[in-house]
Write a protein that holds these residues in place. Structure first.
Motif, PDB file in Angstrom:
ATOM      1  N   GLU A  35       0.819  -1.219   0.000  1.00 38.82           N
ATOM      2  CA  GLU A  35       0.000   0.000   0.000  1.00 38.82           C
ATOM      3  C   GLU A  35       0.848   1.263   0.000  1.00 38.82           C
ATOM      4  O   GLU A  35       0.466   2.269  -0.595  1.00 38.82           O
ATOM      5  N   GLU A  36       1.982   1.213   0.667  1.00 37.98           N
ATOM      6  CA  GLU A  36       2.860   2.395   0.744  1.00 37.98           C
ATOM      7  C   GLU A  36       3.822   2.510  -0.435  1.00 37.98           C
ATOM      8  O   GLU A  36       4.593   3.455  -0.515  1.00 37.98           O
ATOM      9  N   GLY A  37       3.794   1.526  -1.333  1.00 37.24           N
ATOM     10  CA  GLY A  37       4.677   1.569  -2.491  1.00 37.24           C
ATOM     11  C   GLY A  37       6.118   1.204  -2.173  1.00 37.24           C
ATOM     12  O   GLY A  37       7.023   1.513  -2.943  1.00 37.24           O
ATOM     13  N   GLU A  38       6.323   0.533  -1.051  1.00 36.23           N
ATOM     14  CA  GLU A  38       7.673   0.153  -0.644  1.00 36.23           C
ATOM     15  C   GLU A  38       8.161  -1.106  -1.348  1.00 36.23           C
ATOM     16  O   GLU A  38       9.363  -1.344  -1.406  1.00 36.23           O
ATOM     17  N   VAL A  39       7.241  -1.921  -1.821  1.00 32.51           N
ATOM     18  CA  VAL A  39       7.590  -3.121  -2.581  1.00 32.51           C
ATOM     19  C   VAL A  39       6.707  -3.191  -3.817  1.00 32.51           C
ATOM     20  O   VAL A  39       5.611  -2.631  -3.846  1.00 32.51           O
ATOM     21  N   VAL A  40       7.196  -3.868  -4.831  1.00 36.96           N
ATOM     22  CA  VAL A  40       6.401  -4.119  -6.028  1.00 36.96           C
ATOM     23  C   VAL A  40       5.811  -5.518  -5.873  1.00 36.96           C
ATOM     24  O   VAL A  40       6.555  -6.498  -5.857  1.00 36.96           O
ATOM     25  N   PRO A  41       4.514  -5.601  -5.714  1.00 36.47           N
ATOM     26  CA  PRO A  41       3.891  -6.907  -5.463  1.00 36.47           C
ATOM     27  C   PRO A  41       3.785  -7.748  -6.726  1.00 36.47           C
ATOM     28  O   PRO A  41       3.777  -7.228  -7.848  1.00 36.47           O
ATOM     29  N   LEU A  42       3.696  -9.029  -6.503  1.00 32.21           N
ATOM     30  CA  LEU A  42       3.383  -9.927  -7.609  1.00 32.21           C
ATOM     31  C   LEU A  42       1.948  -9.667  -8.046  1.00 32.21           C
ATOM     32  O   LEU A  42       1.086  -9.310  -7.223  1.00 32.21           O
ATOM     33  N   GLU A  43       1.684  -9.846  -9.313  1.00 32.53           N
ATOM     34  CA  GLU A  43       0.328  -9.631  -9.839  1.00 32.53           C
ATOM     35  C   GLU A  43      -0.683 -10.513  -9.111  1.00 32.53           C
ATOM     36  O   GLU A  43      -1.781 -10.075  -8.785  1.00 32.53           O
ATOM     37  N   ARG A  44      -0.288 -11.743  -8.813  1.00 33.08           N
ATOM     38  CA  ARG A  44      -1.221 -12.649  -8.133  1.00 33.08           C
ATOM     39  C   ARG A  44      -1.553 -12.160  -6.726  1.00 33.08           C
ATOM     40  O   ARG A  44      -2.655 -12.375  -6.231  1.00 33.08           O
ATOM     41  N   ASP A  45      -0.599 -11.489  -6.080  1.00 30.77           N
ATOM     42  CA  ASP A  45      -0.876 -10.947  -4.746  1.00 30.77           C
ATOM     43  C   ASP A  45      -1.861  -9.791  -4.831  1.00 30.77           C
ATOM     44  O   ASP A  45      -2.766  -9.673  -3.997  1.00 30.77           O
ATOM     45  N   LEU A  46      -1.697  -8.932  -5.829  1.00 33.59           N
ATOM     46  CA  LEU A  46      -2.670  -7.840  -6.025  1.00 33.59           C
ATOM     47  C   LEU A  46      -4.063  -8.408  -6.295  1.00 33.59           C
ATOM     48  O   LEU A  46      -5.053  -7.897  -5.775  1.00 33.59           O
ATOM     49  N   GLU A  47      -4.122  -9.454  -7.086  1.00 34.53           N
ATOM     50  CA  GLU A  47      -5.409 -10.083  -7.385  1.00 34.53           C
ATOM     51  C   GLU A  47      -6.028 -10.677  -6.120  1.00 34.53           C
ATOM     52  O   GLU A  47      -7.238 -10.550  -5.902  1.00 34.53           O
ATOM     53  N   ARG A  48      -5.211 -11.319  -5.289  1.00 39.37           N
ATOM     54  CA  ARG A  48      -5.710 -11.878  -4.022  1.00 39.37           C
ATOM     55  C   ARG A  48      -6.245 -10.772  -3.120  1.00 39.37           C
ATOM     56  O   ARG A  48      -7.289 -10.934  -2.477  1.00 39.37           O
ATOM     57  N   LEU A  49      -5.525  -9.668  -3.072  1.00 39.14           N
ATOM     58  CA  LEU A  49      -5.955  -8.554  -2.222  1.00 39.14           C
ATOM     59  C   LEU A  49      -7.264  -7.956  -2.714  1.00 39.14           C
ATOM     60  O   LEU A  49      -8.176  -7.691  -1.929  1.00 39.14           O
ATOM     61  N   GLU A  50      -7.372  -7.754  -4.019  1.00 38.73           N
ATOM     62  CA  GLU A  50      -8.609  -7.197  -4.563  1.00 38.73           C
ATOM     63  C   GLU A  50      -9.776  -8.151  -4.318  1.00 38.73           C
ATOM     64  O   GLU A  50     -10.853  -7.729  -3.883  1.00 38.73           O
ATOM     65  N   LYS A  51      -9.559  -9.428  -4.561  1.00 37.97           N
ATOM     66  CA  LYS A  51     -10.616 -10.418  -4.350  1.00 37.97           C
ATOM     67  C   LYS A  51     -11.031 -10.461  -2.880  1.00 37.97           C
ATOM     68  O   LYS A  51     -12.215 -10.527  -2.562  1.00 37.97           O
ATOM     69  N   GLY A  52     -10.049 -10.412  -1.987  1.00 39.30           N
ATOM     70  CA  GLY A  52     -10.343 -10.422  -0.556  1.00 39.30           C
ATOM     71  C   GLY A  52     -11.126  -9.202  -0.126  1.00 39.30           C
ATOM     72  O   GLY A  52     -12.071  -9.301   0.668  1.00 39.30           O
ATOM     73  N   LEU A  53     -10.740  -8.028  -0.636  1.00 34.64           N
ATOM     74  CA  LEU A  53     -11.468  -6.808  -0.290  1.00 34.64           C
ATOM     75  C   LEU A  53     -12.894  -6.854  -0.817  1.00 34.64           C
ATOM     76  O   LEU A  53     -13.828  -6.437  -0.131  1.00 34.64           O
ATOM     77  N   ARG A  54     -13.069  -7.356  -2.022  1.00 37.55           N
ATOM     78  CA  ARG A  54     -14.421  -7.457  -2.589  1.00 37.55           C
ATOM     79  C   ARG A  54     -15.274  -8.424  -1.764  1.00 37.55           C
ATOM     80  O   ARG A  54     -16.463  -8.190  -1.558  1.00 37.55           O
ATOM     81  N   LYS A  55     -14.654  -9.511  -1.303  1.00 35.15           N
ATOM     82  CA  LYS A  55     -15.371 -10.469  -0.462  1.00 35.15           C
ATOM     83  C   LYS A  55     -15.811  -9.809   0.839  1.00 35.15           C
ATOM     84  O   LYS A  55     -16.973  -9.925   1.245  1.00 35.15           O
TER      85      LYS A  55
END
Length: 70
Positions: A35-55
């Protein structure tokens, strides 16, 4: 969804990093770094986060709907 979008939605829904981490199975510290831009996440991690937030968003809406129908 960008890391900034994830943080904005998480804050809007009043979901803690710990709560989101428990939902998606990623460390809360890692999510905070994303969230703070300190690391570049894997695409699959971003997808997991978005899916989790939507859930979680759906669960919150469902709970809200149940309390307003009484």
């Amino acid at each position: 969804m960008t890391p900034r979008d994830l943080k904005t939605l998480r804050k809007k829904l009043r979901i803690s990093l710990v709560e989101l981490a428990a939902t998606v199975g990623l460390p809360s510290g890692y999510i905070g770094q994303i969230e703070e831009g300190e690391v570049v996440p894997l695409e699959r991690d971003l997808e997991r986060l978005e899916k989790g937030l939507r859930k979680l968003e759906g669960e919150l809406r469902e709970a809200d709907d149940q309390t307003t129908t009484w």
